[in-house]
Design a protein around this motif. Structure first.
Motif, mmCIF file in Angstrom:
data_model
loop_
_atom_site.group_PDB
_atom_site.id
_atom_site.type_symbol
_atom_site.label_atom_id
_atom_site.label_comp_id
_atom_site.label_asym_id
_atom_site.label_seq_id
_atom_site.Cartn_x
_atom_site.Cartn_y
_atom_site.Cartn_z
ATOM 1 N N ILE A 170 0.888 -1.333 0.140
ATOM 2 C CA ILE A 170 0.178 0.056 0.166
ATOM 3 C C ILE A 170 0.933 1.065 0.013
ATOM 4 C CG2 ILE A 170 -1.784 1.099 0.725
ATOM 5 C CD1 ILE A 170 -2.530 -1.126 2.200
ATOM 6 N N PRO A 171 0.938 2.044 -1.099
ATOM 7 C CA PRO A 171 1.340 3.684 -1.571
ATOM 8 C C PRO A 171 1.231 4.035 -0.616
ATOM 9 C CG PRO A 171 0.390 3.283 -3.016
ATOM 10 C CD PRO A 171 -0.027 1.683 -2.338
ATOM 11 N N SER A 172 1.907 4.776 0.429
ATOM 12 C CA SER A 172 1.965 6.098 1.559
ATOM 13 C C SER A 172 0.875 7.417 1.180
ATOM 14 C CB SER A 172 2.985 6.829 1.701
ATOM 15 O OG SER A 172 3.493 7.543 0.748
ATOM 16 N N LYS A 173 -0.027 7.489 0.015
ATOM 17 C CA LYS A 173 -0.782 7.749 -0.573
ATOM 18 C C LYS A 173 -2.172 7.570 -0.413
ATOM 19 C CE LYS A 173 -1.439 7.453 -5.369
ATOM 20 N NZ LYS A 173 -0.635 6.643 -5.705
ATOM 21 N N GLU A 174 -2.357 6.386 0.099
ATOM 22 C CA GLU A 174 -3.832 5.427 -0.170
ATOM 23 C C GLU A 174 -3.275 4.559 1.971
ATOM 24 O OE1 GLU A 174 -3.996 2.124 -2.737
ATOM 25 O OE2 GLU A 174 -3.997 3.762 -4.492
ATOM 26 N N ALA A 175 -2.693 4.939 2.076
ATOM 27 C CA ALA A 175 -1.927 4.295 3.693
ATOM 28 C C ALA A 175 -2.312 5.689 4.761
ATOM 29 C CB ALA A 175 -1.144 3.817 4.013
ATOM 30 N N TYR A 176 -1.590 6.566 5.185
ATOM 31 C CA TYR A 176 -1.554 7.567 5.891
ATOM 32 C C TYR A 176 -0.982 8.773 5.231
ATOM 33 C CZ TYR A 176 -2.434 3.902 9.766
ATOM 34 O OH TYR A 176 -3.077 2.722 10.218
ATOM 35 N N GLY A 177 -0.962 9.006 3.920
ATOM 36 C CA GLY A 177 -0.770 10.159 3.497
ATOM 37 C C GLY A 177 0.450 10.708 3.850
ATOM 38 N N GLU A 178 0.314 11.760 2.934
ATOM 39 C CA GLU A 178 2.364 12.446 2.750
ATOM 40 C C GLU A 178 2.538 12.902 3.895
ATOM 41 O OE1 GLU A 178 4.230 11.005 0.533
ATOM 42 O OE2 GLU A 178 3.319 9.874 -0.706
ATOM 43 N N ARG A 179 3.770 13.255 4.083
ATOM 44 C CA ARG A 179 3.925 14.010 5.418
ATOM 45 C C ARG A 179 3.282 15.522 4.988
ATOM 46 N NH1 ARG A 179 5.813 12.794 9.731
ATOM 47 N NH2 ARG A 179 6.979 14.882 9.587
#
Length: 142
Positions: free
Chosen positions: A63-72
């Motif tokens: 799961i890429p960050s954008k579909e997880a907890y978003g970008e910092r």
């Protein structure tokens, strides 16, 4: 055998890992996680990965960050004057605190630096900006 679809309550076992292979969470030694598929209760990539699974199916979902907890988000890192802190609070770097938003909702923050006058806090989710890997097993469609 039916496939998990939007609106189904499902139970899954999962193990979440970072790119370096370290485990950040797992339900394997606990009860399975129960949630409603498509109800926004889970990160988008996890929800999408469970959709279409059948009871007993196992899969690994990257799961890429954008579909997880978003970008910092650097806007989520703020400096707070020590004078605004409760007098009995003695913060240390790495300490997790709770900050109240104007709406009354409490959000967790982490102290990232301290100087004479201010503390810097980061309100990003600890997994923001990270790609995640989940090993998922669909245990039950409730």
């Amino acid at each position: 055998m039916s496939e998990a679809k939007k609106g189904d309550k499902v139970k899954v076992h999962y193990t979440g890992k970072l790119n370096d292979g370290s485990v950040f969470d797992s339900s394997v030694e606990r009860e399975p996680l129960e949630f409603e598929l498509g109800a926004g209760m889970m990160i988008a990539g996890f929800d999408k990965a469970v959709h279409g699974m059948k009871i007993g199916d196992k899969k690994t979902a990257e799961i890429p960050s954008k579909e997880a907890y978003g970008e910092r988000n650097d806007d989520m890192i703020v400096s707070v004057p020590k004078a605004q802190l409760p007098p009995d609070l003695s913060p240390s770097v790495g300490q997790q605190l709770s900050m109240q938003q104007p709406s009354g909702q409490a959000i967790p923050v982490v102290v990232t630096s301290i100087d004479e006058e201010n503390i810097e806090i980061d309100a990003n989710h600890p997994l923001a900006g990270k790609d995640l890997t989940f090993e998922i097993e669909l245990v039950e469609i409730v």
